[in-house]
Design an enzyme around this catalytic site. Structure first.
Site, PDB file in Angstrom:
ATOM      1  N   GLU A  81       0.857  -1.194   0.000  1.00 22.06           N
ATOM      2  CA  GLU A  81       0.000   0.000   0.000  1.00 22.06           C
ATOM      3  C   GLU A  81       0.891   1.241   0.000  1.00 22.06           C
ATOM      4  O   GLU A  81       1.859   1.303   0.733  1.00 22.06           O
ATOM      5  CB  GLU A  81      -0.850  -0.051   1.285  1.00 22.06           C
ATOM      6  N   PHE A  82       0.529   2.224  -0.805  1.00 15.93           N
ATOM      7  CA  PHE A  82       1.378   3.417  -0.914  1.00 15.93           C
ATOM      8  C   PHE A  82       0.678   4.683  -0.449  1.00 15.93           C
ATOM      9  O   PHE A  82       1.159   5.778  -0.722  1.00 15.93           O
ATOM     10  CB  PHE A  82       1.849   3.586  -2.365  1.00 15.93           C
ATOM     11  N   LEU A  83      -0.446   4.547   0.242  1.00 14.82           N
ATOM     12  CA  LEU A  83      -1.173   5.755   0.620  1.00 14.82           C
ATOM     13  C   LEU A  83      -0.383   6.566   1.649  1.00 14.82           C
ATOM     14  O   LEU A  83       0.362   6.022   2.452  1.00 14.82           O
ATOM     15  CB  LEU A  83      -2.559   5.413   1.175  1.00 14.82           C
ATOM     16  N   LEU A 128      11.031  17.527  -2.015  1.00 13.30           N
ATOM     17  CA  LEU A 128      12.295  18.263  -1.980  1.00 13.30           C
ATOM     18  C   LEU A 128      12.290  19.259  -0.821  1.00 13.30           C
ATOM     19  O   LEU A 128      13.150  20.123  -0.745  1.00 13.30           O
ATOM     20  CB  LEU A 128      12.498  19.024  -3.298  1.00 13.30           C
ATOM     21  N   GLY A 171      13.498  20.405   6.047  1.00 11.94           N
ATOM     22  CA  GLY A 171      12.747  20.757   7.247  1.00 11.94           C
ATOM     23  C   GLY A 171      13.316  20.092   8.476  1.00 11.94           C
ATOM     24  O   GLY A 171      14.531  19.922   8.614  1.00 11.94           O
ATOM     25  N   CYS A 230       5.720   5.353   8.768  1.00  8.57           N
ATOM     26  CA  CYS A 230       6.343   4.563   7.698  1.00  8.57           C
ATOM     27  C   CYS A 230       7.838   4.806   7.510  1.00  8.57           C
ATOM     28  O   CYS A 230       8.631   3.880   7.651  1.00  8.57           O
ATOM     29  CB  CYS A 230       5.614   4.807   6.392  1.00  8.57           C
ATOM     30  N   LYS A 260       3.061  15.658  10.367  1.00 10.65           N
ATOM     31  CA  LYS A 260       2.870  16.500   9.185  1.00 10.65           C
ATOM     32  C   LYS A 260       1.449  17.046   9.275  1.00 10.65           C
ATOM     33  O   LYS A 260       0.686  16.631  10.165  1.00 10.65           O
ATOM     34  CB  LYS A 260       3.081  15.700   7.898  1.00 10.65           C
TER      35      LYS A 260
HETATM   36  C1  UDX Z   1       4.591   7.832   3.478  1.00 14.06           C
HETATM   37  C2  UDX Z   1       4.609   7.625   1.956  1.00 14.06           C
HETATM   38  O1  UDX Z   1       4.458   8.903   1.311  1.00 14.06           O
HETATM   39  C3  UDX Z   1       3.513   6.669   1.519  1.00 14.06           C
HETATM   40  O2  UDX Z   1       3.617   6.425   0.138  1.00 14.06           O
HETATM   41  C4  UDX Z   1       3.678   5.355   2.292  1.00 14.06           C
HETATM   42  O3  UDX Z   1       2.664   4.454   1.951  1.00 14.06           O
HETATM   43  C5  UDX Z   1       3.660   5.618   3.787  1.00 14.06           C
HETATM   44  O4  UDX Z   1       4.680   6.563   4.110  1.00 14.06           O
HETATM   45  P1  UDX Z   1       3.223   9.325   5.195  1.00 14.06           P
HETATM   46  O5  UDX Z   1       4.139   8.818   6.247  1.00 14.06           O
HETATM   47  O6  UDX Z   1       1.772   9.343   5.477  1.00 14.06           O
HETATM   48  O7  UDX Z   1       3.388   8.497   3.832  1.00 14.06           O
HETATM   49  O8  UDX Z   1       3.617  10.846   4.886  1.00 14.06           O
HETATM   50  P2  UDX Z   1       4.494  11.655   3.835  1.00 14.06           P
HETATM   51  O9  UDX Z   1       3.649  12.715   3.266  1.00 14.06           O
HETATM   52  O10 UDX Z   1       5.206  10.802   2.892  1.00 14.06           O
HETATM   53  O11 UDX Z   1       5.539  12.362   4.808  1.00 14.06           O
HETATM   54  C6  UDX Z   1       6.427  11.625   5.630  1.00 14.06           C
HETATM   55  C7  UDX Z   1       7.333  12.545   6.394  1.00 14.06           C
HETATM   56  O12 UDX Z   1       8.249  13.202   5.525  1.00 14.06           O
HETATM   57  C8  UDX Z   1       6.602  13.680   7.130  1.00 14.06           C
HETATM   58  O13 UDX Z   1       7.189  13.861   8.390  1.00 14.06           O
HETATM   59  C9  UDX Z   1       6.821  14.885   6.245  1.00 14.06           C
HETATM   60  O14 UDX Z   1       6.768  16.091   6.945  1.00 14.06           O
HETATM   61  C10 UDX Z   1       8.218  14.599   5.719  1.00 14.06           C
HETATM   62  N1  UDX Z   1       8.513  15.278   4.451  1.00 14.06           N
HETATM   63  C11 UDX Z   1       7.818  14.954   3.317  1.00 14.06           C
HETATM   64  C12 UDX Z   1       9.543  16.213   4.378  1.00 14.06           C
HETATM   65  O15 UDX Z   1      10.200  16.521   5.382  1.00 14.06           O
HETATM   66  N2  UDX Z   1       9.826  16.791   3.174  1.00 14.06           N
HETATM   67  C13 UDX Z   1       9.142  16.498   2.050  1.00 14.06           C
HETATM   68  O16 UDX Z   1       9.482  17.070   0.997  1.00 14.06           O
HETATM   69  C14 UDX Z   1       8.102  15.547   2.115  1.00 14.06           C
END
Ligand code: UDX
Length: 437
Positions: free
Chosen positions: A152-154, A251, A254, A261, A321
């Protein structure tokens, strides 16, 4: 249309179950928690996820979507059983497969006809072979069971959209029949399907998550270097994003990645590689950079202040997030712990994360410090000596810069999400630190 059972009603299981019902399948979601089942029956989602409740209510009403604690009833006549239970991290970094094992035993006891068991949970490569063997070992009836991998990739916060409009469906099977059955399940979604062998499917999931995590750690590393050499990471990212080979997403430098995940899946793949005598250097570096990044702002603040003892500290954003109430591995937790150790009086604001935060940090005196939860940004900022921004919630983004100056005792802001324009903050005479600029 298929008769589907889904084990586990967390982010993966519930969203999958609801979306399967939405496209017309007959779905029963199984969970051990009676209270949760009642809640879902009434159309209330146990997780905060945009659009989910509407779909639950709609499909509950059609009778295509049901919930139960009675796993036997759900599994006995199912065509396909999806497993979406958690695989949390063990202290050594490995994935904990005990919830999967419990479900496998229950499936083995219950199935009365041939059925396909599909593992949606993220599991170390090779687990599905064992899952298949385990279920067959414990089967009580003479039926044929096959196991498929369907990662699952959600992402949390966009789970429904990510499922109904997924970029691709990964199907990992060891037989043509299993592949065909899964193709039929996904046919109504009209999405691209990539059919591969089971172990490859398991690997695709880790390879994707760890690649994205690596991308973030890379940007954080470059951001830290930007600070030293006088470049601006926002401009650098913009310049990079035009290269299609790099892409424009993920990109954002932060405060480091959190959530259920990336932290878990990077450690799990690192652990798995080690089991095979291989050092996965890129992912080791990714984890290391992320650990350091999470407390970088705190360290900066610490080097500026004599003490945090009895200082009012505003914390804006607690969840890992925006768009979710999940606090798992949230960088805010790490920072709050450090601030409390230093005797700070924290006033924390988050539009949805407070109830969960209270479970980890109960309101009131905690160690040398204190934590209070407030319902407005203004209350958090009022007379504060320092402000930390940990989550990019819309209302935090929209806060006029002048508010820091107007409300705080000292207009000193440490922003882990680069939400503010540096020049604007200068104009407003706010001492402002962000990431990579
Ligand atoms: C992630 C994957 O995106 C998803 O495909 C997988 O199934 C589960 O893990 P998720 O953990 O819900 O999803 O959130 P995501 O939006 O990917 O962000 C993960 C973390 O990375 C957050 O803490 C977010 O703030 C951080 N992040 C994301 C960054 O610091 N910079 C970015 O550019 C993107």
């Amino acid at each position: 249309m298929k008769k589907i059972a889904v084990a586990g009603t967390g982010y993966v299981g519930l969203v999958a179950g609801v979306c399967f019902a939405e496209v017309g399948h007959d779905v029963t979601c199984v969970d051990v928690d009676e209270k949760k089942v009642k809640l879902m029956e009434s159309g209330t989602s146990p997780i905060y996820e945009e659009g989910l409740e509407e779909l639950m209510k709609k499909n509950n009403a059609t009778g295509r979507l049901r919930y139960t604690t009675d796993y036997r009833a759900a599994y006995c006549q199912a065509d396909v059983i999806f497993i979406g239970v958690g695989t949390p991290e063990l202290p050594n970094g490995d994935a904990n497969l005990s919830y999967i094992a419990t479900v496998c035993r229950q499936i083995a006891e219950s199935v009365e006809k041939d059925c396909l068991v599909v593992v949606k949970s993220t599991v170390p490569i090779g687990t599905n072979d064992k899952v298949e063997q385990f279920i067959r070992d414990f089967l009580v009836r003479d039926v044929k069971i096959e196991v498929a991998s369907n990662p699952e990739f959600l992402a949390q916060g966009t789970a429904v959209r990510d499922t109904l409009h997924a970029a691709r469906i990964i199907i990992g099977t060891q037989s043509k029949e299993a592949e065909q059955l899964l193709r039929e399940v996904y046919e109504p979604f009209g999405l691209p399907i990539v059919a591969v062998k089971r172990r490859s499917a398991e690997m695709i999931k880790y390879a994707c998550n760890d690649f994205l995590a690596l991308k973030i750690s890379y940007m954080n590393d470059i951001a830290n270097l930007c600070e030293l050499v006088g470049a601006d990471i926002e401009d650098v990212a913009k310049g990079m994003s035009y290269d299609e080979r790099i892409g424009s997403r993920f990109l954002n430098a932060g405060i480091g990645f959190g959530g259920s995940c990336f932290p878990k899946d990077t450690k799990a793949l690192k652990y798995l590689a080690k089991q095979y005598g291989y050092e996965l250097r890129t992912i080791e570096a990714c984890v290391e950079v992320n650990t350091r990044q999470k407390t970088r702002l705190f360290e900066k603040a610490k080097s500026r202040m004599i003490t945090f003892q009895d200082l009012k500290v505003a914390v804006l954003g607690l969840t890992f997030k925006a768009g979710t109430d999940d606090l798992r591995e949230a960088p805010s937790s790490e920072n709050i712990k450090l601030l409390l150790e230093q005797g700070a009086h924290i006033y924390a604001y988050d539009p949805v994360g407070v109830p969960r935060a209270k479970l980890e940090f109960p309101e009131g005196k905690l160690g040398r410090g204190e934590i209070h939860y407030v319902t407005t940004i203004e209350e958090a900022l009022k007379e504060a000596a320092i402000c930390f921004i940990f989550t990019e919630w819309q209302d935090i983004k929209e806060l006029p810069a002048a508010e820091f100056k107007n409300k705080m005792r000292i207009p000193l802001v440490y922003d882990g999400r680069n939400l503010y324009d540096i020049e604007k903050m200068k104009e407003e005479e706010i001492e402002y630190y962000s990431i990579g600029r």
